[in-house]
Write a protein that holds these residues in place. Sequence first.
Motif, PDB file in Angstrom:
ATOM      1  N   LEU A   8       0.830  -1.203   0.000  1.00 15.75           N
ATOM      2  CA  LEU A   8       0.000   0.000   0.000  1.00 15.75           C
ATOM      3  C   LEU A   8       0.865   1.253   0.000  1.00 15.75           C
ATOM      4  N   MET A   9       1.971   1.229   0.752  1.00 11.46           N
ATOM      5  CA  MET A   9       2.905   2.352   0.752  1.00 11.46           C
ATOM      6  C   MET A   9       3.496   2.564  -0.640  1.00 11.46           C
ATOM      7  N   ARG A  10       3.876   1.467  -1.280  1.00 17.00           N
ATOM      8  CA  ARG A  10       4.480   1.551  -2.615  1.00 17.00           C
ATOM      9  C   ARG A  10       3.480   2.101  -3.631  1.00 17.00           C
ATOM     10  N   GLN A  11       2.234   1.685  -3.508  1.00 14.47           N
ATOM     11  CA  GLN A  11       1.210   2.144  -4.439  1.00 14.47           C
ATOM     12  C   GLN A  11       1.028   3.657  -4.349  1.00 14.47           C
ATOM     13  N   VAL A  12       1.013   4.187  -3.135  1.00  7.17           N
ATOM     14  CA  VAL A  12       0.851   5.635  -2.954  1.00  7.17           C
ATOM     15  C   VAL A  12       2.076   6.387  -3.458  1.00  7.17           C
ATOM     16  N   ALA A  13       3.272   5.877  -3.128  1.00  6.57           N
ATOM     17  CA  ALA A  13       4.498   6.552  -3.549  1.00  6.57           C
ATOM     18  C   ALA A  13       4.604   6.607  -5.071  1.00  6.57           C
ATOM     19  N   GLN A  14       4.277   5.526  -5.733  1.00  4.51           N
ATOM     20  CA  GLN A  14       4.362   5.481  -7.192  1.00  4.51           C
ATOM     21  C   GLN A  14       3.278   6.332  -7.855  1.00  4.51           C
ATOM     22  N   VAL A  16       5.595  10.650  -4.232  1.00  8.19           N
ATOM     23  CA  VAL A  16       5.968  11.112  -2.895  1.00  8.19           C
ATOM     24  C   VAL A  16       6.774  10.019  -2.208  1.00  8.19           C
ATOM     25  N   ASN A  17       7.302  10.345  -1.039  1.00 11.89           N
ATOM     26  CA  ASN A  17       8.013   9.371  -0.211  1.00 11.89           C
ATOM     27  C   ASN A  17       7.088   8.918   0.913  1.00 11.89           C
ATOM     28  N   VAL A  18       7.072   7.640   1.188  1.00 11.88           N
ATOM     29  CA  VAL A  18       6.236   7.090   2.256  1.00 11.88           C
ATOM     30  C   VAL A  18       7.110   6.238   3.160  1.00 11.88           C
ATOM     31  N   GLY A  19       7.050   6.483   4.475  1.00  9.62           N
ATOM     32  CA  GLY A  19       7.895   5.743   5.405  1.00  9.62           C
ATOM     33  C   GLY A  19       7.131   5.247   6.619  1.00  9.62           C
ATOM     34  N   LEU A  20       7.575   4.123   7.152  1.00 12.15           N
ATOM     35  CA  LEU A  20       7.008   3.539   8.366  1.00 12.15           C
ATOM     36  C   LEU A  20       8.143   3.363   9.357  1.00 12.15           C
ATOM     37  N   ALA A  21       7.937   3.819  10.599  1.00  7.42           N
ATOM     38  CA  ALA A  21       9.033   3.824  11.572  1.00  7.42           C
ATOM     39  C   ALA A  21       8.518   3.524  12.974  1.00  7.42           C
ATOM     40  N   VAL A  22       9.458   3.144  13.839  1.00  5.83           N
ATOM     41  CA  VAL A  22       9.179   2.937  15.259  1.00  5.83           C
ATOM     42  C   VAL A  22      10.276   3.629  16.060  1.00  5.83           C
ATOM     43  N   SER A  45      10.923   2.321   3.752  1.00  7.14           N
ATOM     44  CA  SER A  45      10.546   3.583   3.127  1.00  7.14           C
ATOM     45  C   SER A  45      10.557   3.392   1.623  1.00  7.14           C
ATOM     46  N   VAL A  46       9.565   3.935   0.971  1.00  8.09           N
ATOM     47  CA  VAL A  46       9.492   3.892  -0.483  1.00  8.09           C
ATOM     48  C   VAL A  46       9.635   5.318  -0.984  1.00  8.09           C
ATOM     49  N   ARG A  47      10.649   5.562  -1.840  1.00  7.67           N
ATOM     50  CA  ARG A  47      10.973   6.918  -2.258  1.00  7.67           C
ATOM     51  C   ARG A  47      11.143   7.015  -3.761  1.00  7.67           C
ATOM     52  N   LEU A  48      10.853   8.190  -4.276  1.00  5.47           N
ATOM     53  CA  LEU A  48      11.092   8.501  -5.682  1.00  5.47           C
ATOM     54  C   LEU A  48      12.199   9.547  -5.728  1.00  5.47           C
ATOM     55  N   SER A  49      13.411   9.121  -6.036  1.00  5.90           N
ATOM     56  CA  SER A  49      14.532  10.052  -6.045  1.00  5.90           C
ATOM     57  C   SER A  49      14.477  10.987  -7.240  1.00  5.90           C
ATOM     58  N   PRO A  82      11.752  11.485 -11.077  1.00  7.19           N
ATOM     59  CA  PRO A  82      10.586  10.912 -11.760  1.00  7.19           C
ATOM     60  C   PRO A  82      10.918   9.610 -12.475  1.00  7.19           C
ATOM     61  N   GLY A  83      10.111   8.587 -12.187  1.00  8.32           N
ATOM     62  CA  GLY A  83      10.260   7.316 -12.886  1.00  8.32           C
ATOM     63  C   GLY A  83      11.225   6.343 -12.251  1.00  8.32           C
ATOM     64  N   LEU A  84      11.969   6.767 -11.216  1.00  4.61           N
ATOM     65  CA  LEU A  84      12.935   5.862 -10.595  1.00  4.61           C
ATOM     66  C   LEU A  84      12.503   5.588  -9.164  1.00  4.61           C
ATOM     67  N   LEU A  85      12.139   4.354  -8.903  1.00  2.00           N
ATOM     68  CA  LEU A  85      11.693   3.952  -7.573  1.00  2.00           C
ATOM     69  C   LEU A  85      12.854   3.364  -6.801  1.00  2.00           C
ATOM     70  N   ARG A  86      13.072   3.810  -5.584  1.00  2.00           N
ATOM     71  CA  ARG A  86      14.099   3.201  -4.752  1.00  2.00           C
ATOM     72  C   ARG A  86      13.625   3.184  -3.305  1.00  2.00           C
ATOM     73  N   ARG A  87      14.132   2.227  -2.555  1.00  5.11           N
ATOM     74  CA  ARG A  87      13.806   2.121  -1.136  1.00  5.11           C
ATOM     75  C   ARG A  87      15.081   2.333  -0.348  1.00  5.11           C
ATOM     76  N   ILE A  88      15.029   3.241   0.626  1.00  2.00           N
ATOM     77  CA  ILE A  88      16.196   3.416   1.469  1.00  2.00           C
ATOM     78  C   ILE A  88      16.319   2.205   2.370  1.00  2.00           C
ATOM     79  N   CYS A  89      17.509   2.025   2.907  1.00  4.80           N
ATOM     80  CA  CYS A  89      17.784   0.844   3.713  1.00  4.80           C
ATOM     81  C   CYS A  89      17.032   0.904   5.040  1.00  4.80           C
ATOM     82  N   PRO A  90      16.275  -0.117   5.390  1.00  5.03           N
ATOM     83  CA  PRO A  90      15.662  -0.157   6.719  1.00  5.03           C
ATOM     84  C   PRO A  90      16.740  -0.042   7.793  1.00  5.03           C
ATOM     85  N   GLY A  91      16.403   0.623   8.872  1.00  2.00           N
ATOM     86  CA  GLY A  91      17.364   0.841   9.945  1.00  2.00           C
ATOM     87  C   GLY A  91      17.882   2.258   9.998  1.00  2.00           C
TER      88      GLY A  91
END
Length: 271
Positions: free
Chosen positions: A108-114, A118-124, A135-139, A141-150
């Motif tokens: 669901l996070m990926r669907q919104v980000a794409q 926008v960037n969507v993140g979940l944290a504790v 985290s799902v991020r668009l660095s 337009p057209g390039l999807l990348r996820r930053i490293c958890p942690g």
Amino acid sequence: MAAGVSTRALTRDTGTFVRSTPGSQSLERGLQLLRAFRRGVGVLTNAELADRTGLPRPTVSRLMRSLVDAGFLAYDGQQKGYRLTAACLSLALSYRSSQRALEKALPLMRQVAQGRLVNVGLAVADQLEMVYLDSVRLSRPGLLRRICPGSRIPIASTSLGCAFLAGMQQPARLALLAQLERQHGAAWPRLKRGVDTALQAIRKSGYCIAQWQAGMAAVAAPLHMPGGGLYALNVSFPSASPVLDDSIAAHAGLLLALVDDIRKAWDSDTL
């Protein structure tokens, strides 16, 4: 604690871990040394570990011997310091694979980000910082990348941190705020004003906003999992300062809809 009341029963009834037996100070200090290793830090010397943890050098030397013997650290003779071993990666992977709540939320996070770029993140929260679970991020337009958890960010100055604070039970929140006050010292009154504003916004509208990094704004909300787990969810986007009201409203609507969708996904499955 009332006489005759089992600490296990208190843990079950309150949802907060309670034990009457004392913990191990040596173990706590050893884990503190492991926490000193962060992303981007490959090798740390005894002096660097002592500086990062505030532990005496002799204590660091003794505990590092135990951590090496136990296989959690290895000594790098060339750099004269210590590095983490694969045992730590196994622990991280075990934790990550156990997060079924994240597996439900991530699509669901990926669907919104794409869909909205926008960037969507979940944290504790982990002690005095927020840790991204994913985290799902668009660095660009057209390039999807996820930053490293942690990845870690501050609590008091970020929307994710304030959202997590808002979702906590009051006794736990007050205890964490007291720790943050000690951590930040003279800077705390300014940070506390921002935290109070964010908590009030979440009580009123369900979300808060922050501009922690130049050129980016983020809206965030607390997210409670069935069974009591607490997360914070954010949507971040490029923005000038101050952020335009229309932009805040649009991204806040996106965030709150995503919160609702994730809650429904969690409720539809036994996590």
